[in-house]
Design a protein around this motif. Structure first.
Motif, PDB file in Angstrom:
ATOM      1  N   ILE A 134       0.844  -1.188   0.000  1.00  0.00           N
ATOM      2  CA  ILE A 134       0.000   0.000   0.000  1.00  0.00           C
ATOM      3  C   ILE A 134       0.884   1.245   0.000  1.00  0.00           C
ATOM      4  O   ILE A 134       0.533   2.272  -0.556  1.00  0.00           O
ATOM      5  N   ARG A 135       2.030   1.122   0.630  1.00  0.00           N
ATOM      6  CA  ARG A 135       2.973   2.239   0.648  1.00  0.00           C
ATOM      7  C   ARG A 135       4.309   1.825   0.050  1.00  0.00           C
ATOM      8  O   ARG A 135       5.286   1.591   0.757  1.00  0.00           O
ATOM      9  N   GLN A 136       4.320   1.711  -1.260  1.00  0.00           N
ATOM     10  CA  GLN A 136       5.564   1.423  -1.980  1.00  0.00           C
ATOM     11  C   GLN A 136       6.331   2.734  -2.131  1.00  0.00           C
ATOM     12  O   GLN A 136       5.776   3.736  -2.574  1.00  0.00           O
TER      13      GLN A 136
ATOM     14  N   LYS B  45      -8.233  -4.820   6.355  1.00  0.00           N
ATOM     15  CA  LYS B  45      -7.336  -3.764   6.818  1.00  0.00           C
ATOM     16  C   LYS B  45      -6.839  -2.893   5.656  1.00  0.00           C
ATOM     17  O   LYS B  45      -6.673  -1.678   5.814  1.00  0.00           O
ATOM     18  N   GLU B  46      -6.631  -3.512   4.472  1.00  0.00           N
ATOM     19  CA  GLU B  46      -6.153  -2.740   3.321  1.00  0.00           C
ATOM     20  C   GLU B  46      -7.092  -1.591   2.986  1.00  0.00           C
ATOM     21  O   GLU B  46      -6.673  -0.558   2.479  1.00  0.00           O
ATOM     22  N   LEU B  47      -8.398  -1.818   3.250  1.00  0.00           N
ATOM     23  CA  LEU B  47      -9.362  -0.789   2.926  1.00  0.00           C
ATOM     24  C   LEU B  47      -9.153   0.443   3.811  1.00  0.00           C
ATOM     25  O   LEU B  47      -9.116   1.573   3.319  1.00  0.00           O
ATOM     26  N   LEU B  48      -8.963   0.218   5.102  1.00  0.00           N
ATOM     27  CA  LEU B  48      -8.709   1.341   6.004  1.00  0.00           C
ATOM     28  C   LEU B  48      -7.393   2.026   5.663  1.00  0.00           C
ATOM     29  O   LEU B  48      -7.293   3.252   5.679  1.00  0.00           O
ATOM     30  N   LEU B  53      -4.435   6.492   3.322  1.00  0.00           N
ATOM     31  CA  LEU B  53      -3.463   7.009   2.342  1.00  0.00           C
ATOM     32  C   LEU B  53      -4.130   8.012   1.398  1.00  0.00           C
ATOM     33  O   LEU B  53      -3.557   9.052   1.084  1.00  0.00           O
ATOM     34  N   ASN B  54      -5.362   7.716   0.976  1.00  0.00           N
ATOM     35  CA  ASN B  54      -6.078   8.643   0.091  1.00  0.00           C
ATOM     36  C   ASN B  54      -6.240  10.012   0.738  1.00  0.00           C
ATOM     37  O   ASN B  54      -6.095  11.043   0.089  1.00  0.00           O
ATOM     38  N   LYS B  55      -6.567  10.017   2.042  1.00  0.00           N
ATOM     39  CA  LYS B  55      -6.729  11.288   2.755  1.00  0.00           C
ATOM     40  C   LYS B  55      -5.421  12.073   2.726  1.00  0.00           C
ATOM     41  O   LYS B  55      -5.396  13.277   2.491  1.00  0.00           O
ATOM     42  N   GLU B  56      -4.334  11.329   2.988  1.00  0.00           N
ATOM     43  CA  GLU B  56      -3.008  11.958   2.985  1.00  0.00           C
ATOM     44  C   GLU B  56      -2.669  12.500   1.604  1.00  0.00           C
ATOM     45  O   GLU B  56      -2.014  13.536   1.467  1.00  0.00           O
ATOM     46  N   ALA B  57      -3.096  11.767   0.570  1.00  0.00           N
ATOM     47  CA  ALA B  57      -2.719  12.106  -0.807  1.00  0.00           C
ATOM     48  C   ALA B  57      -3.619  13.183  -1.404  1.00  0.00           C
ATOM     49  O   ALA B  57      -3.345  13.684  -2.486  1.00  0.00           O
ATOM     50  N   SER B  58      -4.678  13.562  -0.698  1.00  0.00           N
ATOM     51  CA  SER B  58      -5.716  14.395  -1.323  1.00  0.00           C
ATOM     52  C   SER B  58      -5.364  15.874  -1.392  1.00  0.00           C
ATOM     53  O   SER B  58      -6.088  16.652  -1.989  1.00  0.00           O
TER      54      SER B  58
END
Lengths: 142, 74
Positions: A134-136, B45-48, B53-58
């Motif tokens: 998920i974090r590559q 867990k990948e979904l959370l 990560l999406n929030k961080e990337a937004s």
């Protein structure tokens, strides 16, 4: 495949594409329409921005530029969202977190954004059958 | 962390009303059944992690950061 990816997106209308996520993007489920812009001449970096506002605004990258042998496996259920479609029309992009210190930047290869370039419909799909991080690190293999 | 070894069809109970049953094991994959009250959210867990990560990337990076990135990927 990255070369083919570039062509299919570039030919679909100057350097701007309207992309529709029927389910939104995880964390932003209410926002359905995005604009996809080139950020560079090599079609590696793209900007995916809410069509109706400045936010959210994602940097998305060509995953094949990060990992040349990237080979995600999708399930039938994953792809049923796109209905009857030719798999040839799919373009993959990965959401990146770009940090001021660029070596800290990461890209999500576990949940690529899949775009059907014929229809402009897209979905972020969490891979069930492929073990990608998920974090590559964006520059992890350089 | 508590580590328990279970066979197919065996289960564990968490609290009063959550049961996790090992339904099938095949290769490196376990199929599990979960009985829980419907108000308890259950997600992969990948979904959370992807959502966070999406929030961080937004938030778009600073223009100078983006320019540095473009130069690096040239």
């Amino acid at each position: 495949m990255d070369t083919k990816q570039e062509e299919s997106l570039s030919t679909s209308g100057s350097n701007r594409n309207i992309i529709r996520f029927d389910d939104g993007i995880l964390g932003f489920e209410e926002i359905k329409e995005y604009l996809l812009y080139h950020e560079d001449d090599n079609n590696i970096i793209w900007n995916l921005q809410n069509a109706e506002s400045d936010v959210p605004s994602f940097i998305v990258v060509d995953p094949y530029a990060v990992l040349s042998d990237y080979n995600p496996v999708f399930t039938q259920a994953d792809l049923s969202y796109f209905g009857e479609t030719d798999g040839e029309n799919f373009v993959l992009l990965a959401i990146a977190v770009i940090k001021p210190n660029l070596v800290d930047s990461v890209v999500n290869l576990k949940a690529p954004i899949v775009i059907d370039v014929n229809t402009g419909r897209a979905k972020q799909i969490i891979l069930e059958n492929s073990d990608y991080p998920i974090r590559q690190k964006l520059f992890g293999n350089k | 962390m508590l580590v328990i070894s279970r066979k197919v069809s065996e289960s564990i109970i968490i609290g009063d009303n959550i049961e996790i049953i090992i339904s099938e094991i095949s290769g490196d994959r376990a199929k599990i059944c979960i009985n829980a009250p419907k108000e308890i959210p259950i997600v992969r867990k990948e979904l959370l992690e992807t959502r966070s990560l999406n929030k961080e990337a937004s938030v778009a990076p600073q223009p100078q950061t983006l320019n540095k990135l473009k130069n690096l990927l040239k």
